[in-house]
Design an enzyme around this catalytic site. Structure first.
Site, mmCIF file in Angstrom:
data_model
loop_
_atom_site.group_PDB
_atom_site.id
_atom_site.type_symbol
_atom_site.label_atom_id
_atom_site.label_comp_id
_atom_site.label_asym_id
_atom_site.label_seq_id
_atom_site.Cartn_x
_atom_site.Cartn_y
_atom_site.Cartn_z
ATOM 1 N N HIS A 62 0.803 -1.218 0.000
ATOM 2 C CA HIS A 62 0.000 0.000 0.000
ATOM 3 C C HIS A 62 0.837 1.269 0.000
ATOM 4 C CE1 HIS A 62 -3.857 1.913 1.611
ATOM 5 N NE2 HIS A 62 -4.029 1.529 0.371
ATOM 6 N N HIS A 288 -8.759 10.772 -0.645
ATOM 7 C CA HIS A 288 -8.005 9.524 -0.718
ATOM 8 C C HIS A 288 -6.800 9.659 0.214
ATOM 9 C CE1 HIS A 288 -5.465 6.272 -2.515
ATOM 10 N NE2 HIS A 288 -6.630 5.677 -2.416
HETATM 11 O O1 LIG Z 1 -5.780 3.177 -3.127
HETATM 12 C C1 LIG Z 1 -5.206 2.291 -2.507
HETATM 13 O O2 LIG Z 1 -3.981 2.205 -2.427
HETATM 14 C C2 LIG Z 1 -6.035 1.273 -1.793
HETATM 15 C C3 LIG Z 1 -5.956 -0.071 -2.151
HETATM 16 C C4 LIG Z 1 -6.715 -1.029 -1.501
HETATM 17 C C5 LIG Z 1 -7.536 -0.624 -0.487
HETATM 18 N N1 LIG Z 1 -8.311 -1.612 0.187
HETATM 19 O O3 LIG Z 1 -8.126 -2.844 -0.090
HETATM 20 O O4 LIG Z 1 -9.150 -1.255 1.069
HETATM 21 C C6 LIG Z 1 -7.642 0.722 -0.117
HETATM 22 C C7 LIG Z 1 -6.880 1.666 -0.781
HETATM 23 C C8 LIG Z 1 -6.922 3.092 -0.392
HETATM 24 O O5 LIG Z 1 -5.837 3.678 -0.210
HETATM 25 O O6 LIG Z 1 -8.000 3.658 -0.260
#
Ligand SMILES: O=C(O)c1ccc([N+](=O)[O-])cc1C(=O)O
Length: 374
Positions: A62, A288
């Protein structure tokens, strides 16, 4: 380093005369996603890939970071945006840009800051155990990070115990607050605010993990003084905030919250606040960004502020196991913690929301938070 990466789009964002500079993309993709990334990378001879190992099920890569190597130094960027157009188009994101860290003078020592930013960054990159990152480890070692004023708060997948117990996730934040944070007298009863774009399964009551574990770390103060736990406010756009946003309901694609998880924790909405950013004209730019802060009861001052990739989940911040002797983390996450002292002040004032030496960041939303309607 990122989660969603559109390589042709990324290359196109470079100024033309820099568009063939060597680029290493660190990702966590597997199977078809990995094959797609490899196919895109093959279009560019200067692009290489490094796959971060994800040994904990449900973990994600992430982290959103760039390390930029210049002829006269290196710069670190820690942020919240995926490397795809829509993440940079109509959303509210957060970016921390480091100063330009100059090369180390030949005879000088390790070139770290009082916040141990360089040590912690090397510890994080070493955790990938990847040969293709060795070049960047030696680049970092050769530079002087003494002007770094933020603390690095990283999460690395695994079960961390012993000497590593307090190195990652919410226990790292707790450790830093215990050593360098506000005194318990200075922030008695100051509330904590968690703002995020995704929510994990948190348990049947806030006491299951959110307030028993996460809030305990977030409310840590200098010294060992234990104090009654402060209020925890959560901030996540409600349905109308999303419907009325620039992207409309489509913004929901970056606000993942599964209905099955939501049904198991109806208490969540009772302590949640809406997304409002009239102060920055960004109420319609869905968040975000992920931020966590501790504020005075009148919301005029902050004891600390964190910008991170970590959402409100055990996967990101970690979950204690074995009577608190082990922290289980599923995902790679990276964030920076701002404490007042390195910036020459004893508290951050929200009012002057224009960054300067002792106000190194903007609070990206309106305070006090606006509760969901019934
Ligand atoms: O954008 C991202 O990197 C992301 C990827 C997956 C998830 N997830 O699995 O809940 C959340 C995010 C988020 O940052 O919102």
């Amino acid at each position: 380093f990122n989660f969603k990466i559109d390589i042709p789009w990324l290359v196109a964002q470079y100024p033309v005369h820099h568009r063939t500079k060597p680029l290493l993309v660190v990702h966590g993709s597997t199977r078809q996603e990995k094959a797609n990334l490899e196919r895109e990378a093959r279009l560019f001879t200067h692009v290489d890939l490094c796959q971060a190992k994800l040994e904990m099920i449900y973990g994600t890569h992430h982290t959103k970071m760039m390390i930029l190597s210049y002829v006269n130094g290196v710069r670190v960027i820690i942020h919240t945006a995926n490397l795809i157009h829509s993440d940079w188009h109509q959303k509210t994101q957060g970016v921390w840009m480091s100063p330009l860290f100059p090369p180390l003078a030949p005879q000088s020592r390790n070139g770290d800051s009082p916040t141990n930013f360089k040590r912690d960054l090397l510890q994080y990159i070493n955790a990938y155990k990847s040969q293709s990152l060795n070049e960047w480890i030696s680049i970092i070692k050769r530079h002087d990070f003494s002007t770094a004023k933020v603390f690095l708060i990283a999460s690395v997948p695994g079960r961390h115990s012993g000497a590593s117990l307090n190195e990652f996730g919410h226990l790292k934040l707790k450790k830093v607050l215990r050593q360098f944070g506000p005194s318990s007298d200075a922030c008695k009863q100051w509330p904590v605010l968690a703002q995020f774009s995704s929510i994990g399964s948190l348990g049947p009551t806030p006491e299951s993990w959110l307030s028993s574990e996460l809030l305990t770390s977030f409310s840590a103060t200098r010294g060992s003084g234990s104090q009654s736990k402060p209020r925890l406010h959560l901030m996540y756009p409600c349905r109308h905030d999303v419907r009325l946003s620039l992207e409309g309901y489509g913004a929901g694609g970056s606000l993942p919250y599964s209905i099955n998880t939501a049904k198991k924790q109806p208490w969540f909405r009772t302590i949640c606040n809406r997304w409002r950013s009239e102060c920055n004209g960004r109420t319609k730019a869905c968040p975000h960004i992920k931020t966590y802060l501790r504020a005075s009861p009148d919301w005029h001052n902050l004891a600390w502020f964190t910008l991170t990739s970590a959402n409100l989940s055990k996967a990101a911040w970690g979950m204690l196991e074995k009577q608190g002797s082990q922290l289980m983390v599923r995902s790679y996450e990276l964030g920076v913690l701002f404490l007042p002292q390195p910036f020459g002040t004893d508290v951050f004032q929200v009012a002057s929301n224009s960054p300067d030496a002792s106000h190194p960041f903007m609070v990206p939303y309106d305070l006090p938070p606006l509760p969901y309607e019934s």
